[in-house]
Design a protein around this motif. Structure first.
Motif, mmCIF file in Angstrom:
data_model
loop_
_atom_site.group_PDB
_atom_site.id
_atom_site.type_symbol
_atom_site.label_atom_id
_atom_site.label_comp_id
_atom_site.label_asym_id
_atom_site.label_seq_id
_atom_site.Cartn_x
_atom_site.Cartn_y
_atom_site.Cartn_z
ATOM 1 N N THR A 190 35.473 -14.251 -21.709
ATOM 2 C CA THR A 190 36.052 -15.460 -22.293
ATOM 3 C C THR A 190 35.337 -15.779 -23.593
ATOM 4 N N LEU A 191 35.932 -16.610 -24.423
ATOM 5 C CA LEU A 191 35.323 -16.979 -25.696
ATOM 6 C C LEU A 191 34.328 -18.114 -25.490
ATOM 7 N N SER A 192 33.138 -17.952 -26.051
ATOM 8 C CA SER A 192 32.088 -18.954 -25.951
ATOM 9 C C SER A 192 31.594 -19.317 -27.347
ATOM 10 N N PRO A 193 31.216 -20.587 -27.574
ATOM 11 C CA PRO A 193 30.737 -20.989 -28.897
ATOM 12 C C PRO A 193 29.301 -20.515 -29.131
ATOM 13 N N THR A 194 29.089 -19.777 -30.221
ATOM 14 C CA THR A 194 27.742 -19.317 -30.575
ATOM 15 C C THR A 194 27.320 -19.827 -31.950
ATOM 16 N N MET A 195 28.194 -20.550 -32.628
ATOM 17 C CA MET A 195 27.858 -21.164 -33.913
ATOM 18 C C MET A 195 28.759 -22.370 -34.111
ATOM 19 N N PHE A 196 28.177 -23.462 -34.652
ATOM 20 C CA PHE A 196 28.979 -24.647 -34.943
ATOM 21 C C PHE A 196 28.487 -25.292 -36.230
ATOM 22 N N ASN A 197 29.420 -25.561 -37.149
ATOM 23 C CA ASN A 197 29.171 -26.377 -38.341
ATOM 24 C C ASN A 197 28.105 -25.793 -39.262
ATOM 25 N N ALA A 198 28.037 -24.467 -39.370
ATOM 26 C CA ALA A 198 27.032 -23.819 -40.220
ATOM 27 C C ALA A 198 27.468 -23.855 -41.685
ATOM 28 N N ILE A 199 26.549 -24.303 -42.556
ATOM 29 C CA ILE A 199 26.832 -24.347 -44.000
ATOM 30 C C ILE A 199 25.657 -23.785 -44.801
ATOM 31 N N PRO A 200 25.219 -22.562 -44.509
ATOM 32 C CA PRO A 200 24.068 -21.998 -45.237
ATOM 33 C C PRO A 200 24.310 -21.885 -46.740
ATOM 34 N N HIS A 201 25.569 -21.757 -47.135
ATOM 35 C CA HIS A 201 25.891 -21.635 -48.561
ATOM 36 C C HIS A 201 25.762 -22.954 -49.310
ATOM 37 N N LEU A 202 25.540 -24.049 -48.572
ATOM 38 C CA LEU A 202 25.403 -25.369 -49.195
ATOM 39 C C LEU A 202 24.032 -25.989 -48.934
ATOM 40 N N GLU A 203 23.077 -25.194 -48.474
ATOM 41 C CA GLU A 203 21.780 -25.738 -48.097
ATOM 42 C C GLU A 203 20.781 -25.815 -49.250
ATOM 43 N N ASP A 204 20.991 -25.099 -50.351
ATOM 44 C CA ASP A 204 20.088 -25.230 -51.485
ATOM 45 C C ASP A 204 20.114 -26.671 -51.988
#
Length: 217
Positions: free
Chosen positions: A193-207
């Motif tokens: 089944t599908l399980s959440p392994t990432m939520f709301n990641a914005i590494p491209h906006l962290e600088d």
């Protein structure tokens, strides 16, 4: 079964009062999307398929990301019509249309709850139908070959998380409010089944010089 990375579109026309006016990226939305695409390439992330809804903001986000993948457009990945629902709730139940961000954050949970209870006669689709089409299309994409990128909207992403995490309607609404523009959310196959392994990641906006681009609406 393959993993899916859901991406919320870039910032749209947040001052809009109707669905048609909202459905286009702002200048910042184009920039957020370009930064996301550059980040995915820099990290050498491997995806074999790209899906979008048929909404303009989905298509513009995928284009601005600059991926070499040919997008597959599927209307089942389109957003719920919050502005239409809000206007119907105002007409039918005298619930005022929100005029600012503070009002929006309390209004959206009201809309979701009334919609789930089938109390909005003017809803363009029933809540149960939205829930079914979201899970149907995600299951079909997961059944395909290779990791997939899916450019869609915050309401659809919150519905996907509601399904995999068994969230109640209030928790789903709070999750929808939290989702950043161009954020990544991953559903990974675990135990069939599908399980959440990432939520709301914005590494491209962290600088630090990009913190201004961390938007929710």
């Amino acid at each position: 079964m393959s993993h899916i990375t859901l991406i919320r579109h870039g910032q749209a026309n947040s001052g809009a009062q109707d669905e048609a006016s909202y459905d286009k990226l702002s200048t910042l939305g184009h920039q957020q999307s370009a930064w996301l695409g550059a980040h995915l390439r820099a990290q050498n992330q491997h995806h074999t398929r790209l899906y979008t809804g048929t909404l303009t903001r989905h298509i513009e986000t995928a284009h601005a990301m600059g991926t070499d993948l040919e997008p597959i457009r599927d209307a089942r990945l389109n957003e719920l019509e919050y502005l239409t629902l809000a206007r119907a709730l105002e007409t039918e139940h005298n619930v005022p249309f929100p005029q600012d961000q503070a009002a929006f954050t309390t209004h959206l949970p009201q809309v979701f709850a009334a919609w789930q209870r089938d109390e909005i006669a003017g809803a363009p689709e029933r809540f149960a139908d939205f829930e079914k089409r979201v899970w149907d299309v995600l299951c079909e994409i997961a059944a395909g070959d290779g990791p997939a990128l899916v450019v869609t909207s915050g309401g659809l992403i919150s519905m996907a998380m509601r399904h995999v995490l068994r969230l109640d309607i209030q928790a789903m609404a709070q999750m929808a409010l939290a989702i950043y523009n161009t954020s990544q959310h991953r559903l990974f196959p675990i135990g069939g089944t599908l399980s959440p392994t990432m939520f709301n990641a914005i590494p491209h906006l962290e600088d630090p010089d990009r913190h201004y681009a961390q938007t929710h609406v």
